[in-house]
Design a protein around this motif. Structure first.
Motif, PDB file in Angstrom:
ATOM      1  N   GLY A 165       0.764  -1.222   0.037  1.00 32.61           N
ATOM      2  CA  GLY A 165      -0.138  -0.110   0.067  1.00 32.61           C
ATOM      3  C   GLY A 165       0.706   1.396   0.029  1.00 32.61           C
ATOM      4  N   LEU A 166       2.086   1.250   0.839  1.00 29.02           N
ATOM      5  CA  LEU A 166       2.758   2.331   0.937  1.00 29.02           C
ATOM      6  C   LEU A 166       3.551   2.566  -0.620  1.00 29.02           C
ATOM      7  CD1 LEU A 166       3.929   2.369   4.585  1.00 29.02           C
ATOM      8  CD2 LEU A 166       2.337   3.904   3.597  1.00 29.02           C
ATOM      9  N   ALA A 167       4.135   1.334  -1.184  1.00 34.67           N
ATOM     10  CA  ALA A 167       4.598   1.421  -2.302  1.00 34.67           C
ATOM     11  C   ALA A 167       3.552   2.353  -3.497  1.00 34.67           C
ATOM     12  CB  ALA A 167       4.966   0.250  -2.702  1.00 34.67           C
ATOM     13  N   GLY A 168       2.240   1.858  -3.196  1.00 30.18           N
ATOM     14  CA  GLY A 168       1.422   2.617  -4.148  1.00 30.18           C
ATOM     15  C   GLY A 168       1.250   4.042  -3.827  1.00 30.18           C
ATOM     16  N   VAL A 169       1.401   4.420  -2.675  1.00 28.30           N
ATOM     17  CA  VAL A 169       1.313   5.952  -2.659  1.00 28.30           C
ATOM     18  C   VAL A 169       2.403   6.502  -2.965  1.00 28.30           C
ATOM     19  CG1 VAL A 169       1.284   7.412  -0.462  1.00 28.30           C
ATOM     20  CG2 VAL A 169      -0.156   5.642  -0.290  1.00 28.30           C
ATOM     21  N   VAL A 170       3.490   5.770  -2.693  1.00 32.59           N
ATOM     22  CA  VAL A 170       4.910   6.430  -3.296  1.00 32.59           C
ATOM     23  C   VAL A 170       4.732   6.527  -4.669  1.00 32.59           C
ATOM     24  CG1 VAL A 170       7.373   5.893  -3.518  1.00 32.59           C
ATOM     25  CG2 VAL A 170       6.323   5.657  -1.575  1.00 32.59           C
ATOM     26  N   ILE A 171       4.216   5.671  -5.555  1.00 28.89           N
ATOM     27  CA  ILE A 171       3.925   5.872  -6.934  1.00 28.89           C
ATOM     28  C   ILE A 171       3.192   6.821  -7.122  1.00 28.89           C
ATOM     29  CG2 ILE A 171       3.048   4.368  -8.918  1.00 28.89           C
ATOM     30  CD1 ILE A 171       3.919   2.031  -7.765  1.00 28.89           C
ATOM     31  N   LEU A 172       2.228   7.021  -6.460  1.00 29.94           N
ATOM     32  CA  LEU A 172       1.169   8.176  -6.752  1.00 29.94           C
ATOM     33  C   LEU A 172       1.773   9.417  -6.724  1.00 29.94           C
ATOM     34  CD1 LEU A 172      -2.239   7.082  -4.696  1.00 29.94           C
ATOM     35  CD2 LEU A 172      -1.893   7.266  -7.267  1.00 29.94           C
ATOM     36  N   PHE A 173       2.880   9.475  -5.980  1.00 30.63           N
ATOM     37  CA  PHE A 173       3.573  10.875  -5.963  1.00 30.63           C
ATOM     38  C   PHE A 173       5.012  10.642  -6.451  1.00 30.63           C
ATOM     39  CE2 PHE A 173       0.337  10.875  -2.308  1.00 30.63           C
ATOM     40  CZ  PHE A 173      -0.060  12.199  -2.523  1.00 30.63           C
ATOM     41  N   ASN A 174       4.868  10.110  -7.599  1.00 27.96           N
ATOM     42  CA  ASN A 174       6.479  10.005  -8.321  1.00 27.96           C
ATOM     43  C   ASN A 174       6.670  11.134  -8.622  1.00 27.96           C
ATOM     44  OD1 ASN A 174       8.095   9.508 -10.291  1.00 27.96           O
ATOM     45  ND2 ASN A 174       6.687   8.559 -11.690  1.00 27.96           N
ATOM     46  N   PRO A 175       8.053  11.645  -8.299  1.00 27.61           N
ATOM     47  CA  PRO A 175       8.434  12.992  -8.546  1.00 27.61           C
ATOM     48  C   PRO A 175       8.433  13.449 -10.064  1.00 27.61           C
ATOM     49  CG  PRO A 175       9.922  11.875  -6.940  1.00 27.61           C
ATOM     50  CD  PRO A 175       8.957  10.696  -7.424  1.00 27.61           C
ATOM     51  N   LEU A 176       8.438  12.227 -10.808  1.00 23.20           N
ATOM     52  CA  LEU A 176       8.620  12.552 -12.364  1.00 23.20           C
ATOM     53  C   LEU A 176       7.296  12.959 -13.113  1.00 23.20           C
ATOM     54  CD1 LEU A 176      10.815   9.726 -13.254  1.00 23.20           C
ATOM     55  CD2 LEU A 176      11.542  12.033 -12.979  1.00 23.20           C
ATOM     56  N   ALA A 177       6.136  12.637 -12.336  1.00 23.60           N
ATOM     57  CA  ALA A 177       4.646  12.732 -12.859  1.00 23.60           C
ATOM     58  C   ALA A 177       4.046  13.586 -11.788  1.00 23.60           C
ATOM     59  CB  ALA A 177       4.157  11.511 -12.813  1.00 23.60           C
ATOM     60  N   PHE A 178       4.497  14.212 -10.606  1.00 25.52           N
ATOM     61  CA  PHE A 178       3.695  14.835  -9.640  1.00 25.52           C
ATOM     62  C   PHE A 178       4.226  16.375  -9.640  1.00 25.52           C
ATOM     63  CE2 PHE A 178       2.648  16.325  -5.549  1.00 25.52           C
ATOM     64  CZ  PHE A 178       1.460  16.092  -5.409  1.00 25.52           C
ATOM     65  N   ASP A 179       3.429  17.104  -9.953  1.00 25.80           N
ATOM     66  CA  ASP A 179       3.849  18.654  -9.733  1.00 25.80           C
ATOM     67  C   ASP A 179       3.979  19.326  -8.562  1.00 25.80           C
ATOM     68  OD1 ASP A 179       4.511  21.190 -10.165  1.00 25.80           O
ATOM     69  OD2 ASP A 179       2.529  21.729 -11.549  1.00 25.80           O
ATOM     70  N   TRP A 180       5.392  19.038  -7.850  1.00 25.47           N
ATOM     71  CA  TRP A 180       5.485  19.621  -6.462  1.00 25.47           C
ATOM     72  C   TRP A 180       5.756  20.933  -6.364  1.00 25.47           C
ATOM     73  CZ3 TRP A 180       5.767  15.977  -2.697  1.00 25.47           C
ATOM     74  CH2 TRP A 180       5.672  14.717  -3.127  1.00 25.47           C
ATOM     75  N   ARG A 181       5.460  21.804  -7.477  1.00 25.82           N
ATOM     76  CA  ARG A 181       5.559  23.059  -7.227  1.00 25.82           C
ATOM     77  C   ARG A 181       4.339  24.007  -7.276  1.00 25.82           C
ATOM     78  NH1 ARG A 181       9.056  23.894 -12.920  1.00 25.82           N
ATOM     79  NH2 ARG A 181       7.081  22.346 -13.304  1.00 25.82           N
TER      80      ARG A 181
END
Length: 295
Positions: A123-139
């Protein structure tokens, strides 16, 4: 049939709530839903002769359910839906069981079995995938706020579950439900008036339809239906089936709102769902062994 109906109603409600936020602010939306739900649940409880003042032992948990699950969860979900797609919101909000496991191990001293550990890890791996730095706009602060609000909603619900897990209820679920939603309404209404511009709510036909769907149907009816289902079906059946709610929400969001299906969202959802299934199966196996030992 009731279980399937609840899954469909709750799943489809994610894009409906997303659409409704065009007409009404998020906290006001949650407040309206609780007011309508309270009215319906109180009427049904009175009709069944169960509208009564809660027992003193139940009040602490009634207040907690009203504040954490009804008020905070609903408000945070609506706040998150402003900036996050409906499908992704459904996934994040249903990560609650992942946070229940470590909290239960810490606070309730429940054992951390291999299957549970596998479930949490997946489950936590899934959360990490959801917040993949390459696909998530952290800015983007709005994106960060929206995703954070949804995860906080799931965490607060998990805290509540751990709190009430060992509680011995005196009142019936139906007799307590109007008080729980009523407490939420009493908190959300003044909060909305203080923080939101309620004068600009668009009281148009689509909003009325959405509120009628969210109040009497997804709050009052679905609450009663889930009580009926949990009494009639095995717990493992109900638990596993309700995990399909975010899947229905995702598919409904694609169909109704035309939302895209990013690969990281899909992969993250698969990992989270697999982890939740593993954790649920572990609970079922432990319950079965416990019953066998008592026999």
């Amino acid at each position: 049939m009731l279980l399937v109906t609840v899954i469909l109603l709750w799943g489809v409600n994610w894009p409906i709530m997303k659409y409704g936020l065009q007409y009404i602010p998020p906290i006001a939306f949650a407040a309206a839903r609780m007011v309508l739900g309270t009215a319906i649940l109180a009427a049904v409880a009175a009709w069944r002769g169960q509208l009564k003042w809660p027992h003193r032992e139940d009040w602490p948990v009634v207040v907690s359910v009203g504040l954490l699950q009804m008020a905070a969860f609903s408000a945070l979900v609506n706040l998150g839906l402003q900036y996050v797609s409906a499908g992704r919101s459904a996934i994040l909000a249903y990560t609650t069981p992942l946070w229940v496991l470590p909290l239960a191990v810490w606070r309730l001293r429940e054992p951390l079995t291999r299957l549970r550990l596998l479930g949490v890890t997946l489950g936590l791996a899934g959360v990490v995938i959801l917040f993949n730095p390459l696909a998530f706009d952290w800015r983007d602060p709005q994106v960060l706020f929206g995703n954070g609000a949804l995860l906080l909603a799931a965490l607060l619900w998990a805290v509540l579950i751990v709190q009430v897990r060992g509680h011995r209820w005196r009142g019936t679920p139906l007799s307590l439900a109007p008080w729980q939603t009523g407490i939420a309404a009493l908190v959300l209404l003044p909060l909305s008036l203080a923080l939101e511009d309620v004068a600009h709510i668009r009281w148009e036909a689509p909003l009325w339809i959405i509120l009628l769907y969210n109040g009497p149907i997804t709050t009052a009816f679905c609450f009663w239906a889930m009580i009926t289902v949990t009494r009639a079906l095995p717990a493992i059946t109900t638990s596993l089936a309700t995990l399909s709610v975010p899947l229905v929400g995702y598919l409904a969001s694609m169909a109704m709102l035309g939302e895209a299906l990013p690969w990281n969202d899909l992969a993250g959802f698969v990992f989270i769902l697999t982890g939740l299934v593993a954790a649920t199966l572990d609970d079922a196996l432990r319950h079965r062994r416990s019953r066998a030992n008592r026999i």
